[in-house]
Design an enzyme around this catalytic site. Structure first.
Site, PDB file in Angstrom:
ATOM      1  N   THR A 122       6.644  41.495  34.417  1.00 18.03           N
ATOM      2  CA  THR A 122       8.014  41.074  34.565  1.00 18.03           C
ATOM      3  C   THR A 122       8.092  39.759  35.337  1.00 18.03           C
ATOM      4  OG1 THR A 122       8.414  42.247  36.650  1.00 18.03           O
ATOM      5  CG2 THR A 122       8.783  43.484  34.639  1.00 18.03           C
TER       6      THR A 122
ATOM      7  N   ILE B 210       8.346  40.142  39.257  1.00 19.05           N
ATOM      8  CA  ILE B 210       7.205  40.699  39.987  1.00 19.05           C
ATOM      9  C   ILE B 210       5.920  40.012  39.572  1.00 19.05           C
ATOM     10  CG2 ILE B 210       5.872  42.790  40.454  1.00 19.05           C
ATOM     11  CD1 ILE B 210       8.502  44.380  39.938  1.00 19.05           C
ATOM     12  N   CYS B 211       5.533  40.181  38.330  1.00 16.64           N
ATOM     13  CA  CYS B 211       4.207  39.749  37.871  1.00 16.64           C
ATOM     14  C   CYS B 211       4.092  38.245  37.663  1.00 16.64           C
ATOM     15  CB  CYS B 211       3.846  40.474  36.573  1.00 16.64           C
ATOM     16  SG  CYS B 211       3.928  42.270  36.754  1.00 16.64           S
ATOM     17  N   VAL B 212       5.208  37.539  37.536  1.00 16.22           N
ATOM     18  CA  VAL B 212       5.174  36.090  37.363  1.00 16.22           C
ATOM     19  C   VAL B 212       5.469  35.380  38.686  1.00 16.22           C
ATOM     20  CG1 VAL B 212       6.207  34.109  36.157  1.00 16.22           C
ATOM     21  CG2 VAL B 212       5.785  36.252  34.928  1.00 16.22           C
TER      22      VAL B 212
END
Length: 191
Positions: free
Chosen positions: A114, A117-119
């Site tokens: 996402t 969060i992940c980016v």
């Protein structure tokens, strides 16, 4: 801000957690469009021989595997993907961090799921480490539109360029009659 165009010879593509399960959790964008745009990024990298790093988090759990199109388009990058055991910031994972550094490229195109969060967290670290980063907002998605907007704004304020896949294609093409333009014009479609 950076005004010089990213040249494919000094850039790399980082695709973070475009996993079947994780993508199903997002509601900020049409997930089919996000998937289509992630595939376009893979096609750009393949067409221009741009290095690609793929990473996933906890594939064996509900997050699931990366979308199969990435394996089809980028079999070598898929085989070498960095499987993180749950580390949120991919740059905190030694394998991912070392793979990014080993590319020797300071200009990075990043997209993932996402966004919030992940980016966001790896992009903030990449910026701190001196990389120039363009985040493809339309090949990324979050749980909510609100979370996605705040994540993009946070990265923008830190120095990331927020862009779209079609802007990336056009920037790398420079001229549709050039060799790179000819390779990319077929990826730029609205079907």
């Amino acid at each position: 801000m950076h005004t010089k165009a990213f040249n494919p010879e000094n850039a790399a593509m980082l695709l973070i957690d475009h996993q079947v399960g994780t993508m199903a959790w997002t509601h900020s964008h049409d997930i089919n469009l996000v998937k289509q745009n992630a595939i376009k990024l893979a096609k750009i990298a393949k067409a221009l021989n741009m290095p690609v790093i793929l990473t996933s988090s906890m594939e064996e759990y509900v997050q699931g595997p990366l979308i199969p199109e990435l394996q089809e388009l980028l079999p070598e990058a898929f085989a070498a993907r960095i499987k993180r055991p749950g580390i949120v910031n991919a740059m905190h994972h030694d394998g991912f961090n070392e793979a990014v550094k080993a590319l020797g490229r300071k200009k990075l195109f990043v997209a993932g799921v996402t966004t919030e969060i992940c980016v966001t967290f790896p992009v903030l670290q990449m910026l701190d480490e001196g990389y120039e980063v363009q985040v493809s907002a339309d090949a990324s998605a979050s749980y909510t539109q609100y979370g996605d907007n705040l994540a993009l704004e946070r990265m923008r304020q830190a120095g990331a360029i927020i862009t779209t896949v079609d802007q990336i294609i056009s920037e790398l093409a420079i001229d549709w009659t050039s060799p790179n333009g000819q390779k990319l014009v077929g990826i730029l479609n609205y079907h």
